[in-house]
Structures are given as C-alpha cells and as structure tokens.
Design an enzyme around this catalytic site. Sequence first.
Site, mmCIF file in Angstrom:
data_model
loop_
_atom_site.group_PDB
_atom_site.id
_atom_site.type_symbol
_atom_site.label_atom_id
_atom_site.label_comp_id
_atom_site.label_asym_id
_atom_site.label_seq_id
_atom_site.Cartn_x
_atom_site.Cartn_y
_atom_site.Cartn_z
ATOM 1 C CD GLU A 162 -26.417 -6.412 -0.763
ATOM 2 O OE1 GLU A 162 -25.881 -7.220 -1.519
ATOM 3 O OE2 GLU A 162 -25.959 -6.131 0.358
ATOM 4 N N GLY A 196 -27.637 -14.051 2.828
ATOM 5 C CA GLY A 196 -27.049 -15.213 3.489
ATOM 6 C C GLY A 196 -28.059 -16.223 3.989
HETATM 7 O O1 LIG Z 1 -23.102 -7.974 -0.242
HETATM 8 C C1 LIG Z 1 -23.650 -9.055 -0.515
HETATM 9 C C2 LIG Z 1 -24.862 -9.458 0.132
HETATM 10 O O2 LIG Z 1 -24.824 -9.254 1.508
HETATM 11 C C3 LIG Z 1 -25.401 -10.783 -0.281
HETATM 12 O O3 LIG Z 1 -24.837 -11.836 0.437
HETATM 13 P P1 LIG Z 1 -25.255 -13.342 0.052
HETATM 14 O O4 LIG Z 1 -25.106 -13.445 -1.446
HETATM 15 O O5 LIG Z 1 -24.335 -14.214 0.794
HETATM 16 O O6 LIG Z 1 -26.704 -13.494 0.438
#
Ligand SMILES: O=C[C@H](O)COP(=O)(O)O
Length: 254
Positions: free
Chosen positions: A166, A172
């Site tokens: 990630e 986000g």
């Molecule tokens: O655990 C998930 C990640 O932090 C991705 O978050 P997101 O899909 O909101 O960017």
Amino acid sequence: MSRKFFVGGNWKCNGTIEEVKKIVTTLNEAEVPSEDDVEVVVSPPFVFLPVVKTLLRSDFSVAAQNCWARKGGAFTGEVSADMLINLGIPWVILGHSERRLLLNESNEFVGDKVSYALAQGLKVIACVGETLEQRESGSTMAVIAAQTKAIAERVSNWSNIVLAYEPVWAIGTGKVATPSQAQEVHFDLRKWLHDNAGAEAAISTRIIYGGSVNGENCRELATQPDVDGFLVGGASLKPEFIDIIKSVTVKKSA
Ligand SMILES: O=C[C@H](O)COP(=O)(O)O
C-alpha cells in the site's frame, strides 16, 4: 501454482451500527464468484466485529484492524490476538501505514505483532509501503524490504500471511498506482521473498495492492501477474466493493 485471489475491505474507523448492518446486507445480497476463486475478508472496527461476524454470509470472512504484540494483561485500550481467536475472528490487519505513521509503530513492533498473532492461530494481512518522499528519493524497495525483513526475521512459515503493498501516497488520495507501478513493486517484493524467505514463500504468498482501488481501476490492476488481489479502503464501504470482488474474473482470463 495459482494463488487464490484475495479481496479485503478495510472499513477503518467508519460507520454507525445502522450503516454497518446496511453494508452487510448489501454484501449478503450480492452475487459474486465462488469462494473457490476469491477469498473475501472485511474488516470492521473492533466494536462491530461480533455483529458483522454473526450477520455476514458464510463465504466471506472477517478481520480485526489491529491487535496487541503479546499476551493480554495490563495494556489499557488494547485487544489481544488471544481474544480475537476466542471470538472466532480468523484474520487481523497489521502494520497499516495509518498506524505506522500516526501511532509511530516501528517495523520491529509490527514484526512482533505479526509473529505473536500467527503463533496464536490468526491469519495476517501485513501491510508495507513507501511515502511519496521515499518514492521520489528512489528508496521504495529499500523501505519495503526493511518493513518485510522485520517480519521475515520473526516468522518462518508464510502460509498464513497475505502481504499488502500500500503506497502511502495512494491511500485515500484518489491517486492510484498505475498497473505497471504496482506490478514492478509486487515483482520486486516477490523476488525479495525468494531471496530472504525461500522459494515456497515467494511462490505461494499472496501480494495484494491497496491505495485508491475502486470499481473501475481494479480491472486493469487485476491483470498484472504479481497482483493477487486488493486491500480496499473507501470503496469497501460502497456497493462498488462488489465490482472489485468480481475483478477476479478478469484475473482468471488474463
Ligand atoms: O487499507 C486500505 C488502504 O488504506 C486503502 O485505502 P483507500 O482504498 O481508501 O485508498
């Protein structure tokens, strides 16, 4: 060997009980590919775990978003791996960048948590990833290798670990990694596993991508040979999570 596609939904610190029940209803009513083809795990906040586990369809599973690094005791505010096992929670997410950055969790602390959780019988989604500054300075793989090394030094059996790549800059932000950016890191991480944890770990460990995955961009990402699924944040709270689960069909035909 083929690695089963994995789609995790990390609900983070979101939701009321009413909203959580609504998401579960949406998931329960969805038509999705068989659990033989895709493993689906959703991760509500701790307080909602028992109700979600009770109400959720039996072909989907649940994960906690964290647990303590050793046996329970005088650790106010913490939840131990033993407690999760006691409640029948099979998975836990560890090392998420939000905890590494906001709560100063070190690589070693995350490694300790992974080791203890596995020893208690939990399956672990272990998160790694670089910041934008680290990527721009060319240290992406060095950062990820150091994060993974702290786990590899404490763990010999990788069969109950899913590695989630990630990139912090993609979480986000709506700024998803391109399929080739994700593939490049996943390939390098698999090679790192080969050289440091052995051929079996490299071949069989699922490496999933997380960071602004949505119902649209998941399809091309899923075609990448070393992308074995997704860890989804924001979109896992919406009906498009179903589309992300369905991207396994693109994977199978790639
Ligand atoms: O655990 C998930 C990640 O932090 C991705 O978050 P997101 O899909 O909101 O960017």
